[in-house]
Design a protein around this motif. Structure first.
Motif, PDB file in Angstrom:
ATOM      1  N   ARG A   1      34.984  50.094  43.581  1.00 19.77           N
ATOM      2  CA  ARG A   1      36.291  50.135  43.604  1.00 19.77           C
ATOM      3  C   ARG A   1      36.838  49.553  45.175  1.00 19.77           C
ATOM      4  N   GLU A   2      36.204  49.851  46.262  1.00 20.40           N
ATOM      5  CA  GLU A   2      36.642  49.335  47.543  1.00 20.40           C
ATOM      6  C   GLU A   2      36.123  47.770  47.579  1.00 20.40           C
ATOM      7  N   ASP A   3      35.182  47.495  46.937  1.00 24.80           N
ATOM      8  CA  ASP A   3      34.788  45.955  47.046  1.00 24.80           C
ATOM      9  C   ASP A   3      35.842  45.305  46.572  1.00 24.80           C
ATOM     10  N   LEU A   4      36.310  45.772  45.181  1.00 22.77           N
ATOM     11  CA  LEU A   4      37.488  44.962  44.488  1.00 22.77           C
ATOM     12  C   LEU A   4      38.992  45.083  45.168  1.00 22.77           C
ATOM     13  N   GLU A   5      39.164  46.322  45.930  1.00 24.66           N
ATOM     14  CA  GLU A   5      40.466  46.427  46.413  1.00 24.66           C
ATOM     15  C   GLU A   5      40.741  45.618  47.582  1.00 24.66           C
ATOM     16  N   GLN A   6      39.574  45.365  47.999  1.00 24.02           N
ATOM     17  CA  GLN A   6      39.524  44.329  49.349  1.00 24.02           C
ATOM     18  C   GLN A   6      39.926  42.913  48.843  1.00 24.02           C
ATOM     19  N   VAL A   7      39.725  42.872  47.555  1.00 23.63           N
ATOM     20  CA  VAL A   7      40.266  41.199  47.145  1.00 23.63           C
ATOM     21  C   VAL A   7      41.657  41.329  46.332  1.00 23.63           C
ATOM     22  N   VAL A   8      41.806  42.533  45.439  1.00 23.36           N
ATOM     23  CA  VAL A   8      43.093  42.295  44.693  1.00 23.36           C
ATOM     24  C   VAL A   8      44.072  43.588  44.938  1.00 23.36           C
ATOM     25  N   GLY A   9      43.846  44.327  46.059  1.00 26.70           N
ATOM     26  CA  GLY A   9      44.772  45.342  46.310  1.00 26.70           C
ATOM     27  C   GLY A   9      44.439  46.419  45.175  1.00 26.70           C
ATOM     28  N   SER A  10      45.359  47.277  45.045  1.00 25.01           N
ATOM     29  CA  SER A  10      45.127  48.560  44.034  1.00 25.01           C
ATOM     30  C   SER A  10      44.247  48.321  42.761  1.00 25.01           C
ATOM     31  N   VAL A  11      43.240  49.138  42.821  1.00 30.64           N
ATOM     32  CA  VAL A  11      42.410  49.265  41.389  1.00 30.64           C
ATOM     33  C   VAL A  11      42.472  50.676  40.916  1.00 30.64           C
ATOM     34  N   ASP A  12      42.825  51.038  39.953  1.00 31.53           N
ATOM     35  CA  ASP A  12      42.147  52.382  39.286  1.00 31.53           C
ATOM     36  C   ASP A  12      40.775  52.385  38.878  1.00 31.53           C
TER      37      ASP A  12
ATOM     38  N   ILE B   1      47.782  47.029  37.179  1.00 31.34           N
ATOM     39  CA  ILE B   1      46.795  47.570  38.295  1.00 31.34           C
ATOM     40  C   ILE B   1      45.269  47.371  37.455  1.00 31.34           C
ATOM     41  N   PRO B   2      44.400  46.755  37.688  1.00 37.57           N
ATOM     42  CA  PRO B   2      43.088  46.767  37.130  1.00 37.57           C
ATOM     43  C   PRO B   2      42.534  48.187  36.857  1.00 37.57           C
ATOM     44  N   LEU B   3      41.933  48.269  35.928  1.00 42.35           N
ATOM     45  CA  LEU B   3      41.138  49.598  35.521  1.00 42.35           C
ATOM     46  C   LEU B   3      39.746  49.738  35.220  1.00 42.35           C
ATOM     47  N   ILE B   4      38.998  50.140  36.415  1.00 39.11           N
ATOM     48  CA  ILE B   4      37.482  50.354  36.052  1.00 39.11           C
ATOM     49  C   ILE B   4      37.082  51.084  34.969  1.00 39.11           C
ATOM     50  N   LEU B   5      36.359  50.647  33.980  1.00 34.60           N
ATOM     51  CA  LEU B   5      36.110  51.176  32.980  1.00 34.60           C
ATOM     52  C   LEU B   5      34.474  51.851  32.971  1.00 34.60           C
ATOM     53  N   ARG B   6      33.914  51.238  33.974  1.00 33.24           N
ATOM     54  CA  ARG B   6      32.423  51.528  34.138  1.00 33.24           C
ATOM     55  C   ARG B   6      32.193  51.141  35.414  1.00 33.24           C
ATOM     56  N   PRO B   7      31.656  52.221  36.439  1.00 33.42           N
ATOM     57  CA  PRO B   7      31.409  51.850  37.728  1.00 33.42           C
ATOM     58  C   PRO B   7      30.078  51.084  37.797  1.00 33.42           C
ATOM     59  N   GLY B   8      29.829  50.255  38.650  1.00 35.76           N
ATOM     60  CA  GLY B   8      28.586  49.581  38.893  1.00 35.76           C
ATOM     61  C   GLY B   8      28.403  49.302  40.346  1.00 35.76           C
ATOM     62  N   ALA B   9      27.564  48.077  40.709  1.00 44.22           N
ATOM     63  CA  ALA B   9      27.169  47.751  42.085  1.00 44.22           C
ATOM     64  C   ALA B   9      28.247  47.289  42.837  1.00 44.22           C
ATOM     65  N   ILE B  10      29.290  46.598  42.296  1.00 47.19           N
ATOM     66  CA  ILE B  10      30.672  46.217  42.515  1.00 47.19           C
ATOM     67  C   ILE B  10      31.537  47.302  42.613  1.00 47.19           C
TER      68      ILE B  10
END
Ligand code: TXA
Ligand code: MG
Length: 341
Positions: free
Chosen positions: A202-213, A191-200
């Motif tokens: 978590r919701e943007d990423l989850e729409q494309v690859v499912g669960s993201v931590d 499950i991909p893990l966001i280490l630093r939030p940015g303009a893209i």
């Protein structure tokens, strides 16, 4: 390594792109614009060039750099493996403000990854960055082009105020569109893990690859940081920064009291807030961080720097959820303390 009497030039246009590419191939360090923040660029294949980046910024040696690529050839040179989910994210968000942590390719200097077996890589969308990367023809390591610990630079003037005399060239590409550094995502896990939030987000990423931590960004003393950058104080202007969040009226009351006490004591306070809460502060000195996520992202680092220019010694920040997670993360790191009211 000393800095000598370097003259730092600021230039733009085709000739500046060509000169930057030549300097980069030559093992020199150049500040370049990207859509997020300005980067301090050097060849990712050259340990000495990378050492110059750490030196110019005063960056801790154990904090790895992000590698920038403009094409597949550089991507495959930089990485040992690109898993399917990472490919999917690249197809959707590249070029753009997303850095993916992947197994490191052998060609990349260990100095870039600070000895880690992984590497953060991204394809920027700023046309000047892309032009420089294409013309240089090599993967380029680039942290933000600020002195370590200072707010990230979103204009050539910000770069110059930190690095004048330390680098030969700043390529001016105007004000950065996005204004906060890329989202960094560890892709070496199931499950991909966001280490630093940015303009893209978590919701943007989850729409494309499912669960993201998402990592909280908090690292306890003695605990290993999943991203070395989490350990360090960041984004700090000279003034003390304090962060406040909660119901707008409650936050404003607290900030007004602190502001007035500071002024009565001979200090020089400054308030940073969203446009919709500005009327709560009357005639007090304020800086406005816009009224949407993208506006707050664009305004934030310049606002922190302007506190120094204004001679403020205390910055009171009224955070609003509309500013978003990337801004909250940077303001929290910039702050000496924070209060949830
Ligand atoms: O938007 C950006 O990412 C800008 C522009 C110039 O592209 N660059 C940037 O770089 O923000 P820098 O060095 O200021 O931040 C890199 C962050 C640091 O927090 C670092 O710890 C983390 O990425 N990082 C780099 N490589 C990593 C790795 N292999 N594993 C975990 N974290 C890594
Ligand atoms: Mg940085």
């Amino acid at each position: 390594m000393g800095f000598g009497p370097l003259m730092t030039r600021v230039a733009s246009g085709k000739e500046a792109v060509a000169e930057a590419a030549r300097l980069l191939r030559d093992g020199q360090v150049v500040a370049i614009p990207t859509e997020t923040v300005y980067g301090l660029a050097a060849s990712a294949l050259d340990a000495q060039a990378v050492a110059r980046v750490f030196d110019a910024k005063g960056r801790p040696q154990d904090n790895p750099l992000i590698v920038h690529v403009a094409d597949e050839a550089s991507l495959f040179l930089a990485t040992a493996e690109v898993p399917e989910k990472a490919r999917t994210l690249m197809r959707t968000f590249w070029p753009g403000p997303l850095s993916l942590v992947l197994p490191k390719g052998e060609a990349i200097s260990d100095a870039v990854s600070a000895g880690l077996g992984t590497l953060a890589v991204r394809m920027p969308s700023h046309p000047v960055a892309i032009a420089i990367l294409r013309e240089a023809g090599i993967p380029i390591a680039a942290p933000s082009a600020n002195l370590s610990g200072r707010p990230s630079p979103t204009s050539a003037a910000h770069v110059l105020s930190d690095l004048d005399g330390r680098i030969p060239l700043v390529v001016d590409g105007g004000q950065c569109e996005v204004g906060v550094e890329s989202t960094v995502v560890d892709m070496t896990r199931d499950i991909p893990l966001i280490l630093r939030p940015g303009a893209i987000t978590r919701e943007d990423l989850e729409q494309v690859v499912g669960s993201v931590d998402a990592h909280s960004g908090h690292v306890e003393a003695g605990e290993a940081a999943p991203s070395p950058g989490m350990k360090y104080a960041h984004y700090r202007p000279r003034a003390t920064v304090r962060l406040f969040s909660g119901p707008p009226e409650t936050v404003a009351k607290r900030i007004r009291t602190l502001y007035d006490q500071t002024e009565d004591g001979g200090g020089s306070p400054l308030i940073l807030c969203a446009r919709n809460t500005a009327p709560l502060y009357g005639a007090r000195k304020i800086g406005v961080l816009g009224c949407s996520r993208s506006e707050a992202q664009r305004a934030m680092f310049a606002a922190l720097r302007s506190a120094d220019a204004a001679g403020a010694d205390l910055v009171l920040i009224h955070y609003e959820p509309s500013m978003g997670e990337a801004v909250r993360n940077r303001l929290w790191r910039a702050s000496a303390d924070s209060e949830q009211l």
